[in-house]
Design a protein around this motif. Structure first.
Motif, mmCIF file in Angstrom:
data_model
loop_
_atom_site.group_PDB
_atom_site.id
_atom_site.type_symbol
_atom_site.label_atom_id
_atom_site.label_comp_id
_atom_site.label_asym_id
_atom_site.label_seq_id
_atom_site.Cartn_x
_atom_site.Cartn_y
_atom_site.Cartn_z
ATOM 1 N N GLY A 80 18.663 13.455 40.348
ATOM 2 C CA GLY A 80 19.114 12.596 41.432
ATOM 3 C C GLY A 80 20.485 12.983 41.940
ATOM 4 N N TYR A 81 21.068 12.091 42.752
ATOM 5 C CA TYR A 81 22.410 12.269 43.303
ATOM 6 C C TYR A 81 23.283 11.099 42.843
ATOM 7 C CZ TYR A 81 20.263 15.524 46.700
ATOM 8 O OH TYR A 81 19.587 16.556 47.295
ATOM 9 N N PHE A 82 24.513 11.401 42.512
ATOM 10 C CA PHE A 82 25.472 10.382 42.122
ATOM 11 C C PHE A 82 26.316 9.990 43.328
ATOM 12 C CE2 PHE A 82 29.770 9.382 40.273
ATOM 13 C CZ PHE A 82 29.424 8.126 39.791
ATOM 14 N N PHE A 83 26.340 8.686 43.637
ATOM 15 C CA PHE A 83 27.125 8.124 44.724
ATOM 16 C C PHE A 83 28.129 7.126 44.164
ATOM 17 C CE2 PHE A 83 23.254 9.442 46.828
ATOM 18 C CZ PHE A 83 23.591 9.719 48.143
ATOM 19 N N ARG A 84 29.191 6.869 44.921
ATOM 20 C CA ARG A 84 30.095 5.768 44.600
ATOM 21 C C ARG A 84 30.745 5.297 45.896
ATOM 22 N NH1 ARG A 84 33.895 9.779 41.299
ATOM 23 N NH2 ARG A 84 34.887 10.845 43.031
ATOM 24 N N ASP A 85 31.397 4.149 45.838
ATOM 25 C CA ASP A 85 32.087 3.633 47.003
ATOM 26 C C ASP A 85 33.177 4.623 47.438
ATOM 27 O OD1 ASP A 85 32.346 0.804 48.520
ATOM 28 O OD2 ASP A 85 34.336 1.745 48.359
ATOM 29 N N LYS A 86 33.440 4.651 48.740
ATOM 30 C CA LYS A 86 34.497 5.532 49.259
ATOM 31 C C LYS A 86 35.817 5.265 48.557
ATOM 32 C CE LYS A 86 36.764 6.830 53.611
ATOM 33 N NZ LYS A 86 36.838 6.526 55.071
ATOM 34 N N ASP A 87 36.081 4.001 48.259
ATOM 35 C CA ASP A 87 37.239 3.617 47.446
ATOM 36 C C ASP A 87 36.809 3.711 45.987
ATOM 37 O OD1 ASP A 87 39.330 2.499 46.090
ATOM 38 O OD2 ASP A 87 39.239 0.545 47.096
ATOM 39 N N ILE A 88 37.242 4.763 45.281
ATOM 40 C CA ILE A 88 36.736 5.010 43.932
ATOM 41 C C ILE A 88 37.121 3.896 42.951
ATOM 42 C CG2 ILE A 88 36.678 7.499 44.263
ATOM 43 C CD1 ILE A 88 39.237 7.700 42.655
ATOM 44 N N LYS A 89 38.077 3.064 43.323
ATOM 45 C CA LYS A 89 38.458 1.955 42.449
ATOM 46 C C LYS A 89 37.461 0.804 42.548
ATOM 47 C CE LYS A 89 43.417 2.975 42.721
ATOM 48 N NZ LYS A 89 44.753 2.465 43.130
ATOM 49 N N PHE A 90 36.652 0.804 43.606
ATOM 50 C CA PHE A 90 35.678 -0.265 43.808
ATOM 51 C C PHE A 90 34.446 0.014 42.947
ATOM 52 C CE2 PHE A 90 32.206 -2.465 45.927
ATOM 53 C CZ PHE A 90 32.781 -3.695 46.240
ATOM 54 N N GLN A 91 34.169 -0.871 41.996
ATOM 55 C CA GLN A 91 33.075 -0.681 41.046
ATOM 56 C C GLN A 91 31.845 -1.480 41.480
ATOM 57 O OE1 GLN A 91 33.739 1.234 37.717
ATOM 58 N NE2 GLN A 91 34.969 1.981 39.431
ATOM 59 N N VAL A 184 23.293 6.243 40.666
ATOM 60 C CA VAL A 184 22.480 7.454 40.688
ATOM 61 C C VAL A 184 21.204 7.138 41.456
ATOM 62 C CG1 VAL A 184 21.150 9.129 39.363
ATOM 63 C CG2 VAL A 184 23.406 8.415 38.557
ATOM 64 N N LEU A 185 20.996 7.854 42.560
ATOM 65 C CA LEU A 185 19.760 7.751 43.326
ATOM 66 C C LEU A 185 18.777 8.739 42.711
ATOM 67 C CD1 LEU A 185 17.982 6.939 45.750
ATOM 68 C CD2 LEU A 185 19.261 8.602 47.135
ATOM 69 N N ARG A 186 17.782 8.201 42.015
ATOM 70 C CA ARG A 186 16.833 9.046 41.283
ATOM 71 C C ARG A 186 15.616 9.380 42.132
ATOM 72 N NH1 ARG A 186 14.670 6.383 36.513
ATOM 73 N NH2 ARG A 186 14.093 8.493 35.865
ATOM 74 N N PHE A 187 15.110 10.626 41.944
ATOM 75 C CA PHE A 187 13.971 11.133 42.713
ATOM 76 C C PHE A 187 12.862 11.609 41.782
ATOM 77 C CE2 PHE A 187 17.844 13.035 44.847
ATOM 78 C CZ PHE A 187 17.986 12.025 45.785
ATOM 79 N N PRO A 188 11.656 11.757 42.326
ATOM 80 C CA PRO A 188 10.624 12.520 41.607
ATOM 81 C C PRO A 188 11.071 13.981 41.482
ATOM 82 C CG PRO A 188 9.660 11.223 43.395
ATOM 83 C CD PRO A 188 11.144 11.185 43.583
ATOM 84 N N THR A 189 10.598 14.658 40.472
ATOM 85 C CA THR A 189 10.910 16.078 40.270
ATOM 86 C C THR A 189 9.620 16.855 40.045
ATOM 87 O OG1 THR A 189 11.112 15.883 37.856
ATOM 88 C CG2 THR A 189 13.095 15.436 39.177
ATOM 89 N N LEU A 190 9.743 18.176 39.981
ATOM 90 C CA LEU A 190 8.581 19.006 39.708
ATOM 91 C C LEU A 190 7.953 18.645 38.371
ATOM 92 C CD1 LEU A 190 9.878 22.518 40.830
ATOM 93 C CD2 LEU A 190 8.222 21.087 42.019
ATOM 94 N N GLY A 191 8.793 18.385 37.387
ATOM 95 C CA GLY A 191 8.295 18.063 36.059
ATOM 96 C C GLY A 191 7.946 16.606 35.860
ATOM 97 N N ASP A 192 8.355 15.728 36.789
ATOM 98 C CA ASP A 192 8.118 14.288 36.663
ATOM 99 C C ASP A 192 7.836 13.698 38.049
ATOM 100 O OD1 ASP A 192 7.954 11.736 35.591
ATOM 101 O OD2 ASP A 192 10.124 11.406 35.601
ATOM 102 N N PRO A 193 6.722 14.118 38.678
ATOM 103 C CA PRO A 193 6.444 13.710 40.063
ATOM 104 C C PRO A 193 6.238 12.214 40.255
ATOM 105 C CG PRO A 193 4.538 14.808 39.097
ATOM 106 C CD PRO A 193 5.669 14.988 38.132
ATOM 107 N N LYS A 194 5.860 11.488 39.193
ATOM 108 C CA LYS A 194 5.624 10.042 39.300
ATOM 109 C C LYS A 194 6.744 9.220 38.664
ATOM 110 C CE LYS A 194 0.602 10.477 39.604
ATOM 111 N NZ LYS A 194 -0.721 10.042 39.043
ATOM 112 N N MET A 195 7.829 9.914 38.281
ATOM 113 C CA MET A 195 9.012 9.264 37.713
ATOM 114 C C MET A 195 8.665 8.376 36.513
ATOM 115 S SD MET A 195 11.327 8.351 41.067
ATOM 116 C CE MET A 195 12.609 7.647 40.041
ATOM 117 N N LYS A 196 7.909 8.917 35.590
ATOM 118 C CA LYS A 196 7.553 8.175 34.391
ATOM 119 C C LYS A 196 8.606 8.320 33.304
ATOM 120 C CE LYS A 196 2.532 8.226 35.057
ATOM 121 N NZ LYS A 196 1.209 8.608 34.471
#
Length: 531
Positions: A80-91, A184-196
């Motif tokens: 997946g991709y890791f995101f956070r608020d533009k203000d890194i202090k904002f949790q 973390v925005l998680r996606f299907p992958t080649l090895g785990d297409p159904k995200m099990k």
């Protein structure tokens, strides 16, 4: 799909409807091409497009749910991709992440379509100014086209840089995971297409990402437009030396820790994906050992390949040099144990022309009292190898290339793309391969990494990021000329055009500025080291 810039440049102002039709026809054509390709290639490209569409929807959802706060992409992480608020202090808390997940699902279920269209560049500039998207404006300053491809959905609009699809029905699964104050925005992958599979937390990889952020703060560079500003204002030399200095400090720390434990552990293994700069890293580490009173000897796992005739074949009927079964582990482990017991072993070399391993018993060697052994190869972290030698005897180092840059607040720079660009130059200059050949085989390289390297990156003692914040403006000088030579195969031309467009966002930087011992020299040439 990614040759739009050149296409738009040739069109008249009155031809907007045909431009939009062309955009949608191209999308349909690529979908049909996908259906004709191998299952692996379809899946890989399909995932890439839907991942970017989900990122687009997350940005839109965040702005709606969080009342105009901005979310920023940081880096790829696991599946997946890791995101956070533009203000890194904002949790971000779990309740907010749940709201965002529901909002994205509402978007996917909504009858309103995602629209892929074009917009006049001057109009897009005004939209970006209104949203205070400084770094996107910086990209538009270098993307000099009259009309820009964009994606629109409800209140959100963004330019199209990466492969992306407006077809929401292609999104089969996703998940949002609260993580270190971000998502973390998680996606299907080649090895785990159904995200099990459950979420794969990789603490050591995340430490490397956090170190990347620290380096970006020290360099005061996070986005392409900020790097371009350093080049334009002629401040790049200071930036270059700080970047190289960060490498030097990390090398010193690693060598110091290993030396303190000597001789209890006398073997250092170095592993990492293709074009990470493992060879130069090993040579520079050897220098630091020398400063601390140790002499480093090197051994390549490649020299311990089994004979080609005995190698397993892959699904294409070709010898699989990347599977660990390609290494003669029995012989290698015996000789390493002999070295640790103070015995001599012969020099060994794998003859790639004849496809056989050859010992030279006239050149015997052993480890001296103040000598340490460095082993480089893709299986340097694999327990099937290290476990047989004895983990207590080995320091394990994982080397990768996680760029400190992103394109803008919502678009990342792919680590895989950076390594591919490095490899295109190296293959052309030192192996005689044209860029078309490198592009064609890159999918198999990535497949091998996912099987043989990435699963073991958490087993390491040290991680080292070989990326240099100033390298892409240098690489661009070489690679754009090479990518322009890619002809014939439509898919390879599209991929070459995508990379050329990405590189066009950078101001150029002369390779003469690159120090002779820089890891970048492993790829562009004229290194002070011998390879």
């Amino acid at each position: 799909m990614n040759e739009f810039g050149e296409f738009y440049r040739e069109q008249s102002h009155e031809d907007l409807s045909s431009l939009i039709d062309r955009l949608n026809v191209e999308e349909d054509q690529l979908q049909k091409i996908d259906q004709k390709e191998s299952k692996i290639m379809i899946t890989r490209k399909h995932l890439r497009k839907t991942q970017n569409t989900l990122s687009f929807l997350l940005v839109a959802a965040y702005k709606e749910v969080m009342e105009d706060r901005e979310i920023a992409i940081v880096h790829s992480f696991g599946a997946g991709y890791f995101f956070r608020d533009k203000d890194i202090k904002f949790q971000l808390d779990e309740e907010t992440v749940t709201k965002l997940q529901k909002k994205i699902q509402e978007y996917i279920d909504d009858e309103e379509k995602i629209e892929k269209t074009i917009i006049k560049r001057t109009q897009l500039v005004e939209i970006f100014k209104k949203n205070n998207w400084k770094h996107k404006l910086g990209i538009l300053n270098t993307w000099r086209v009259e009309y820009v491809p964009v994606l629109k959905f409800k209140h959100h609009l963004d330019y199209i840089i990466e492969p992306i699809t407006p077809k929401k029905n292609l999104i089969t699964a996703f998940d949002l995971k609260p993580f270190h104050g971000g998502i973390v925005l998680r996606f299907p992958t080649l090895g785990d297409p159904k995200m099990k599979k459950p979420f794969d937390d990789r603490p050591k990889l995340f430490e490397l990402i956090k170190e990347r952020d620290v380096w970006a703060d020290l360099l005061d560079i996070a986005y392409i437009d900020e790097l371009n500003e350093q080049i334009y204002t002629k401040k790049i030399d200071r930036l270059k030396w700080v970047a190289e200095g960060l490498h030097e400090n990390k090398l010193r720390d690693i060598a110091g820790t290993i030396t303190e434990s000597f001789p209890s552990r006398r073997i250092v293994t170095i592993a990492g994906p293709s074009s990470s700069g493992k060879t130069t890293f090993a040579k520079r580490l050897s220098i630091h050992f020398a400063v601390l009173g140790l002499k480093a000897r090197t051994l390549s796992l490649d020299d311990y390949f089994v004979d080609r005739a005995d190698m397993v074949v892959d699904e294409n009927g070709e010898r699989d040099f990347e599977d660990i079964s390609a290494v003669n582990l029995k012989l290698l482990v015996k000789r390493l144990k002999d070295l640790l017991d103070g015995e001599e072993i012969p020099e060994r070399h794998f003859n790639f022309v004849k496809g056989i391993g050859m010992d030279n018993f006239e050149k015997m060697w052993s480890l001296g009292e103040k000598e340490i052994l460095i082993i480089e190869g893709i299986h340097g972290l694999n327990p099937k190898f290290t476990g047989r030698v004895g983990d207590k005897n080995i320091w394990k180092i994982y080397v990768s290339a996680l760029t400190q840059l992103n394109i803008d607040i919502h678009h990342r720079i792919s680590t895989s793309d950076c390594r591919l660009l490095r490899r295109i130059i190296r293959d052309y200059q030192f192996r005689g391969w044209n860029p078309k050949e490198t592009l064609k085989m890159w999918g198999n390289v990535r497949k091998g990494e996912e099987k043989n390297i990435f699963p073991y990156q958490e087993l390491t003692d040290f991680t080292f990021n070989t990326s240099l914040v100033y390298e892409l403006p240098v690489i661009s000088i070489y690679v754009r000329q090479l990518l322009a030579q890619v002809k014939g195969d439509k898919e390879l031309r599209v991929e070459a055009a995508r990379l050329m467009k990405f590189l066009s966002f950078f101001f150029l930087l002369s390779p003469e500025r690159v120090p002779g011992i820089s890891i970048l020299r492993e790829f562009i040439g004229k290194s002070d080291f011998r390879y």
